[in-house]
Design an enzyme around this catalytic site. Structure first.
Site, PDB file in Angstrom:
ATOM      1  N   GLU A  51      -6.359  -2.819  12.130  1.00 20.46           N
ATOM      2  CA  GLU A  51      -5.945  -3.771  10.925  1.00 20.46           C
ATOM      3  C   GLU A  51      -6.981  -4.753  10.964  1.00 20.46           C
ATOM      4  O   GLU A  51      -7.174  -5.063   9.744  1.00 20.46           O
ATOM      5  CB  GLU A  51      -4.709  -4.235  10.945  1.00 20.46           C
ATOM      6  CG  GLU A  51      -3.417  -3.398  11.446  1.00 20.46           C
ATOM      7  CD  GLU A  51      -3.478  -2.069  10.485  1.00 20.46           C
ATOM      8  OE1 GLU A  51      -4.243  -2.037   9.204  1.00 20.46           O
ATOM      9  OE2 GLU A  51      -2.905  -0.971  10.846  1.00 20.46           O
ATOM     10  N   GLU A  78      -9.313   4.615   6.323  1.00 23.01           N
ATOM     11  CA  GLU A  78      -8.729   4.739   7.397  1.00 23.01           C
ATOM     12  C   GLU A  78      -9.448   5.535   8.351  1.00 23.01           C
ATOM     13  O   GLU A  78      -9.167   5.075   9.759  1.00 23.01           O
ATOM     14  CB  GLU A  78      -7.445   5.719   7.086  1.00 23.01           C
ATOM     15  CG  GLU A  78      -6.573   4.865   6.101  1.00 23.01           C
ATOM     16  CD  GLU A  78      -5.961   3.634   6.798  1.00 23.01           C
ATOM     17  OE1 GLU A  78      -6.335   3.443   8.067  1.00 23.01           O
ATOM     18  OE2 GLU A  78      -5.289   2.710   5.905  1.00 23.01           O
ATOM     19  N   GLU A 116       0.569  -1.145  -0.006  1.00 24.23           N
ATOM     20  CA  GLU A 116       0.046   0.007  -0.153  1.00 24.23           C
ATOM     21  C   GLU A 116       0.948   1.303  -0.012  1.00 24.23           C
ATOM     22  O   GLU A 116       1.894   1.281   0.788  1.00 24.23           O
ATOM     23  CB  GLU A 116      -0.648   0.025   1.162  1.00 24.23           C
ATOM     24  CG  GLU A 116      -1.998   0.958   1.178  1.00 24.23           C
ATOM     25  CD  GLU A 116      -2.865   1.082   2.240  1.00 24.23           C
ATOM     26  OE1 GLU A 116      -4.167   1.766   2.098  1.00 24.23           O
ATOM     27  OE2 GLU A 116      -2.907   0.592   3.431  1.00 24.23           O
TER      28      GLU A 116
HETATM   29  N1  BES Z   1      -3.297   0.894   5.879  1.00 24.74           N
HETATM   30  C1  BES Z   1      -2.574   1.347   6.923  1.00 24.74           C
HETATM   31  C2  BES Z   1      -1.172   1.372   6.658  1.00 24.74           C
HETATM   32  C3  BES Z   1      -0.413   2.208   5.603  1.00 24.74           C
HETATM   33  C4  BES Z   1      -0.733   3.619   5.636  1.00 24.74           C
HETATM   34  C5  BES Z   1       0.200   1.636   4.725  1.00 24.74           C
HETATM   35  C6  BES Z   1      -0.276   4.297   4.427  1.00 24.74           C
HETATM   36  C7  BES Z   1       0.805   2.430   3.631  1.00 24.74           C
HETATM   37  C8  BES Z   1       0.512   3.738   3.579  1.00 24.74           C
HETATM   38  C9  BES Z   1      -3.038   0.738   8.449  1.00 24.74           C
HETATM   39  O1  BES Z   1      -4.191   0.396   8.560  1.00 24.74           O
HETATM   40  C10 BES Z   1      -2.674   1.801   9.579  1.00 24.74           C
HETATM   41  O2  BES Z   1      -3.427   2.727   9.544  1.00 24.74           O
HETATM   42  N2  BES Z   1      -1.518   1.579  10.099  1.00 24.74           N
HETATM   43  C11 BES Z   1      -1.238   2.655  11.145  1.00 24.74           C
HETATM   44  C12 BES Z   1      -1.355   2.319  12.527  1.00 24.74           C
HETATM   45  C13 BES Z   1      -2.751   2.331  12.847  1.00 24.74           C
HETATM   46  C14 BES Z   1      -3.256   1.471  14.266  1.00 24.74           C
HETATM   47  C15 BES Z   1      -3.138   3.751  13.371  1.00 24.74           C
HETATM   48  C16 BES Z   1       0.171   3.053  11.145  1.00 24.74           C
HETATM   49  O3  BES Z   1       1.063   2.549  10.112  1.00 24.74           O
HETATM   50  O4  BES Z   1       0.411   4.231  11.585  1.00 24.74           O
HETATM   51 ZN    ZN Z   2      -5.824   1.626   8.651  1.00 26.93          ZN
END
Ligand code: BES
Ligand code: ZN
Length: 874
Positions: A324, A346, A153
Site C-alpha cells: 500500500e 496493482e 476504490e
Molecule cells: N487497491 C487495492 C485494494 C482494492 C482492490 C480496493 C480492489 C478495491 C478494489 C490494494 O492496493 C490491494 O491490492 N490490496 C490487497 C492486499 C495486497 C497486499 C495484495 C487486498 O486487498 O487483497
Molecule cells: Zn494494490
C-alpha cells in the site's frame, strides 16, 4: 504451490483479491463515463455522520472549470438524496434542477443560463445512509461500538458525495468532519482546526487540503481510534486501531518507518503527503486500501503481537504495508488515466512490495518468495480461458472484475522479468523518470513502457505489449549440443496450457522473450531475446546442458530433453541458486500435469533434493504432495505413497529435530511447522498426529508458550484427525482469541474436520451473526476439504440464498471461484450448472476458469495414476 492449507496468506490474499469484485446496479455498458465538459479543481467537503441512526449529511462546494459552455453539469452520485444544488458562475448564482440516473450512478444538474467556459462553483447539500455493504461511506462495528469508514476504490466515492468520480479528475480536497465530542476522525490531511459544534455534543475537525488526488483515494474514518506515533524522514507516521488493540501496533509502525525511508530513496521523490496514517477498520471488504496518506486495513494485515506472532504473520503484515505504501507514489501520486490500466498499478505494487523488506530483513529470503509470486501467476495463466492483462472496462462491474490474479500476479511477474532484463538500476531510473514526469497527474501504460524503452535502450515496449495483449505464458523448449568449443542452443516457444490436448495443438501466440541462458561450461548467464517461434543461439564453451531461466525471473516455463534434464537434476543442489531450485521442480510439475513428464521422474527429482534446507524450496517440494495423496494416487497405493513421503522427508526431519532450539533462525522454526503438516498429512505419521494434538492442547492453555506457526500447523492436523469434542474447543477459542492471527488459526482449521456433522455446524456458524460478513471467504476452506467436499457442496447450495444475503456486494462474484475447487466430473458439472443458474453478473469468465481448473486436476489423475502405481511398486 497447490496446497492451500499451509499458510494463511496464500489463499487468503487470493480470495480477498477476488472478493473485491463488486457488482452494483447493473448498468448498460455504454454511457457511464462523464462527459468531458466540466473538470473539478477542488472540493470543500463537509460530512456529518450520525452513527446511531446510520445516516450522514453533507455539504460541498466543488470548484470547477467549465471546459465547454453548457447548461448541464453531470456528476457521479449513487444512493444520495440531493437537498439543494446551486451553480455560481461569473458572480451569478442559480438553483439547479437535479435529475438522477440511478443505473448510471449519475446526477445531471441543469441551469437555465448557459455556463460560460471558465471557473464555476457547484454547491450541493445532500444526505445518505451509512450502509452495511463495506463500500462508500459505511457503518462498521466492534463488539463495543460503531464506526464510520470509507472504501471508495474503484467507483464508490459517489456513494459518499456527489463528484467527478473518475481517476483522471484529480482535485484538491478540503475536508471537514463533524463528529461526536468524544470521537476523533482521520482523513487524508492533518487536523488543522478542531472547533466545538455545530450543535451540542459535536466538534468539527478540519483537515489540511490534500494535493491533487483522484476521488477513489479520499478517506474519512470516524470513531475512537487510538494511534501509536512515530515517523521517518520528517514524516509523522501513526498506526491507528481500536483503543483495546493499541498494544498490537508496534510492529506495523517499525515496518512502515523502514519502508518509507526505502521508498524515499528508491523513487527519488520524497513521500508526497504531509503525514501517513495506517488504520485498522473493524469491518473491511478488501485486505488493505492505499488511500492517500490514510491507508486502511483489515486487522489481520496490520496488527501483530510481537511476542506470539509467527514469522509468516510478520512477513504478511510487512508486505501488505509495503504494497500500500508503494501505491502512495505509484498509483496515488501518478495515477492511471483510466481503470483499464489498473493492472499496471496493482502489478507494480505487487512487484515492488518485497523490495523494501529485502533491504530491511535480508534474513527473510524474500528473493525466493518473489519467485513464488511468479510461479503462482504461471499456474493461473495456464488455463485455456484465462484473460489477457489488458482489457477494456466501462461499467463498475467490468472495472472490479479487473482486480484479479492476472492484474496482480501476472503483471508483477512481467515487470520482474523486464527488470531482470534491463537491470535493476536502469529499471529504477526509468520508474523515477516516469514518476517525475507525471507527478500529481495521470498516465497510461504506454507512458510507462515508452519511458522504460527510452531509459534502457531495449525493446521493453514490445515485450510489455506482447505479454499484456496475449493471454497465457510461453513454454520454452531447449535443445543444446556441444560443437567443439561452443554450444548450440535451439530454443522453441509455444503457449503452455494446463490442458494436454490444447498444448498438443499448435498455438498462435508469439512473444519476444528475454531468455537468460546459463550454460554448464561457463556458468555465465547471458540474456538472449527469443523473438521467433524457433531460434538458435551460440554460447562459448562445450556445455552438457544449458538452463534457460537463470535467476528464475523469467515469465515463462522451460523444458529440456530427458538426458540434459537428468544431468541438471543430479546437480541441482550443488549448481543452482535457491530461486532456480524452486523453479526447476515447479516447471517439471507443469510437464507432469500435461503428461510430458512421467510423475516418477518428478518424484525422483524430489529425491535428488533431499539435502534441501531452504524453506522456500522445501515448500515447493512438498507443495504437490497433498494433492497427489488426496486426489491423484489410487486408493490401493495410498499407504505406499504415504511411506514414500515419510522417507523423502526423513533426513530433513531428523536434521530439524522435534522441538525448537533456542536461538535458531525463525525460518528453521517455520520449516519445522511446515514439515509437521506434511508428515502428519500426506505422510500419515501417527506420532506426529499425536504430537500435533499435544501442541494444540498447549496452545489452548497458553498461546504465548507455543510458536504460532507450529500451532497453526498443529491446529490443522488435529482438526483433520479430530472429533466433535475438539471442534467445540476450537469454537470456544474463536471467541476468546486475543490476536487476529489466533482467531484465523482456529477459524480456518474448521474446514478440516472430517465428520460431516461438523461441516454442518460450520455452515451454521457461517450464516450466524458470529461470523463477520468480511470473513465469508472461510467458505473456501469449508469446500476445499476433499473428504467432506460432497457434503459441503450440498450445504452450500442449500444455504446459498442466505449466504448471498450475507455477502457484501464486493464478495459476490468471487463465489463462482469455488467451482474450481473440485477434482471430479460430477461435482464439476453440478457446480457449473448451479452457478450458471444463479446468473451472477460478471462471473462468466470466473466460471470458465474454474472449469479449466477442475479439468486440469482430473487430467493429472488420468495421465499419471498408473505411472504413480508403477513408480511406487519399485
Ligand atoms: N487497491 C487495492 C485494494 C482494492 C482492490 C480496493 C480492489 C478495491 C478494489 C490494494 O492496493 C490491494 O491490492 N490490496 C490487497 C492486499 C495486497 C497486499 C495484495 C487486498 O486487498 O487483497
Ligand atoms: Zn494494490
Amino acid at each position: 504451490m497447490a496446497t492451500p492449507n499451509f499458510l494463511l496468506h496464500i489463499p487468503m490474499r487470493r480470495i480477498l483479491i477476488l472478493a473485491l469484485s463488486s457488482l452494483g446496479i447493473i448498468a448498460s455498458a455504454w454511457g457511464q463515463r462523464l462527459p468531458d465538459t466540466v473538470a473539478p479543481e477542488s472540493y470543500d467537503l463537509t460530512l456529518e455522520p450520525n452513527l446511531a441512526k446510520a445516516t450522514f449529511s453533507g455539504d460541498e462546494i466543488i470548484h470547477v472549470t467549465v471546459l465547454k459552455p453548457a447548461v448541464t453539469v453531470t456528476l457521479n452520485a449513487a444512493e444520495l438524496q440531493f437537498l439543494e444544488a446551486n451553480i455560481t458562475s461569473g458572480g451569478a448564482s442559480e438553483k439547479a434542477t437535479v435529475s438522477l440516473d440511478a443505473a448510471k450512478e449519475q446526477a445531471a444538474l441543469t441551469v437555465s443560463k448557459e455556463l460560460p467556459a471558465g471557473p464555476a462553483d457547484i454547491r450541493i447539500r445532500f444526505t445518505g445512509v451509512l450502509n452495511d455493504q463495506l463500500r462508500g461511506f459505511y457503518l462498521s462495528k466492534s463488539a463495543r461500538r460503531r464506526y464510520a469508514a470509507t472504501q471508495f476504490e474503484a467507483t464508490d466515492a459517489r456513494r459518499a458525495f456527489p463528484g467527478f468520480d473518475e481517476p483522471a479528475y484529480k482535485a484538491v480536497f478540503r475536508i471537514t468532519l463533524i463528529v461526536d465530542k468524544g470521537d476523533t476522525a482521520i482523513s487524508n490531511g492533518k487536523i488543522i482546526a478542531d472547533t466545538a459544534g455545530p450543535g451540542d455534543g459535536k466538534h468539527s475537525l478540519r483537515f489540511s487540503p490534500s494535493p491533487k488526488i483522484s476521488s477513489y483515494l479520499v478517506a474519512m474514518l470516524v470513531g475512537d481510534f487510538a494511534c501509536r506515533e512515530g515517523g521517518a524522514d520528517g514524516i509523522p507516521i501513526r498506526v491507528c486501531t481500536l483503543p483495546e488493540k493499541e498494544a498490537l501496533t508496534g510492529f506495523a509502525l517499525e515496518a512502515s518507518e523502514n519502508i518509507l525511508k526505502y521508498y524515499d530513496k528508491y523513487y527519488a521523490i520524497k513521500y508526497p503527503y504531509e503525514k501517513l496514517d495506517l488504520i485498522v477498520i473493524p469491518d473491511f471488504a478488501a485486505g488493505a486500501m492505499e488511500n492517500a496518506a490514510a491507508i486502511t486495513y483489515r486487522d489481520i494485515y496490520l496488527l501483530i503481537d510481537e511476542k506470539t506472532a509467527s514469522y509468516d504473520a510478520k512477513k504478511d503484515v510487512a508486505s501488505v504495508i509495503a504494497h500500500e505504501m508503494a501505491h502512495q507514489w505509484f498509483g496515488d501520486l501518478v495515477t492511471m488515466q483510466w481503470w483499464n490500466d489498473i493492472w499496471l498499478n496493482e502489478g507494480f505494487a505487487t512487484w515492488m512490495e518485497l523490495k523494501p523488506l529485502e533491504a530491511w530483513k535480508p534474513e527473510w529470503n524474500l528473493g525466493q518468495q518473489e519467485i513464488g509470486q511468479t510461479l503462482g501467476a504461471l499456474v493461473n495463466d495456464s488455463l485455456p480461458t484465462v484473460r489477457t492483462i489488458r482489457a477494456d472496462a466501462e461499467t463498475p462491474a467490468d472495472i472490479v472484475a479487473l482486480f484479479d490474479g492476472i492484474a496482480y500476479g501476472k503483471a508483477a511477474s512481467v515487470l520482474r522479468m523486464v527488470e531482470a532484463y534491463v537491470g535493476a538500476e536502469v529499471f529504477e531510473a526509468g520508474v523515477n523518470a516516469y514518476l517525475a514526469k507525471h507527478a500529481y497527474r495521470n498516465a497510461t501504460a504506454e507512458d510507462f513502457w515508452t519511458q522504460l524503452t527510452e531509459t534502457s535502450g531495449k525493446p521493453v515496449d514490445k515485450i510489455m505489449q506482447s505479454f499484456t495483449e496475449q493471454p497465457g505464458a510461453p513454454l520454452v523448449t531447449v535443445q543444446s549440443a556441444c560443437r567443439g568449443d561452443r554450444t548450440e542452443v535451439m530454443l522453441r516457444q509455444e503457449r503452455y496450457y494446463s490442458d494436454a490436448a490444447k498444448l498438443a495443438a499448435a498455438s498462435s501466440e508469439l512473444w519476444p522473450i528475454p531468455v537468460n541462458l546459463l550454460p554448464s561450461a561457463t556458468r555465465q548467464p547471458t540474456f538472449h531475446l527469443l523473438t521467433k517461434r524457433e531460434e538458435t543461439f551460440n554460447l562459448p564453451g562445450c556445455s552438457a546442458w544449458v538452463y534457460a531461466n537463470a535467476g528464475s525471473r523469467g515469465y515463462y516455463r522451460s523444458s529440456y530433453d530427458p538426458a540434459a534434464f537428468a544431468k541438471m537434476a543430479s546437480q541441482i543442489e550443488s549448481t543452482f541458486s535457491p530461486e532456480e531450485r524452486v523453479r526447476i521442480p515447479n516447471d517439471a510439475w507443469a510437464l507432469v500435469q500435461v503428461g510430458r513428464m512421467n510423475i516418477g521422474n518428478y518424484l525422483d527429482l524430489l529425491r535428488n533434493m533431499q539435502g534441501e534446507r531452504s524453506r522456500q524450496v522445501v515448500q515447493e517440494m512438498i507443495g504437490n504432495l497433498r494433492d497427489i495423496h488426496d486426489k491423484f494416487v489410487a486408493e490401493a497405493d495410498r499407504p505406499a505413497f504415504e511411506k514414500w513421503v515419510r522417507d523423502l522427508l526423513k533426513p530433513l526431519a531428523s536434521d530439524l529435530g522435534e522441538a525448537p532450539v533456542a536461538g535458531e533462525p525463525a525460518e528453521r522454526q517455520a520449516l519445522r511447522a511446515d514439515l509437521l503438516e506434511v508428515l502428519a498429512g500426506p505422510g500419515r505419521d501417527p506420532e506426529l498426529v499425536a504430537k500435533a494434538r499435544g501442541v494444540v492442547e498447549q496452545y489452548m492453555k497458553a498461546p504465548e508458550s507455543v510458536d504460532a506457526a507450529l500451532a497453526k500447523s498443529s491446529l490443522l492436523v488435529a482438526a483433520r484427525n479430530g472429533d466433535a469434542g475438539l471442534y467445540d474447543k476450537y469454537i470456544q477459542h474463536l471467541k476468546t482469541a486475543k490476536t487476529p492471527e489466533e482467531y484465523y488459526a482456529y477459524l480456518l482449521a474448521l474446514g478440516d474436520f472430517p465428520e460431516t456433522e461438523l461441516t454442518r455446524r460450520s455452515f451454521a456458524l457461517v450464516l450466524s451473526d458470529e461470523l463477520k460478513n468480511q470473513d465469508m471467504f472461510v467458505l473456501y476452506f469449508l469446500l476445499a476439504n476433499t473428504q467432506t467436499q460432497p457434503v459441503a457442496w450440498g450445504l452450500f447450495k442449500a444455504d446459498f440464498p442466505s449466504i448471498w444475503k450475507k455477502l457484501d456486494p464486493s464478495g459476490r462474484i468471487a463465489f463462482a471461484e469455488l467451482a474450481g475447487l473440485f477434482c471430479d466430473g460430477k461435482l464439476r458439472d453440478d457446480s457449473q450448472k448451479f452457478f450458471a443458474d444463479q446468473k451472477l453478473p460478471g462471473t462468466e469468465r470466473i466460471l470458465k476458469n474454474a472449469k479449466d481448473k477442475v479439468n486440469a486436476c482430473i487430467q493429472v489423475r488420468e495421465l499419471q495414476q498408473k505411472n504413480l502405481s508403477a513408480y511406487l511398486e519399485k
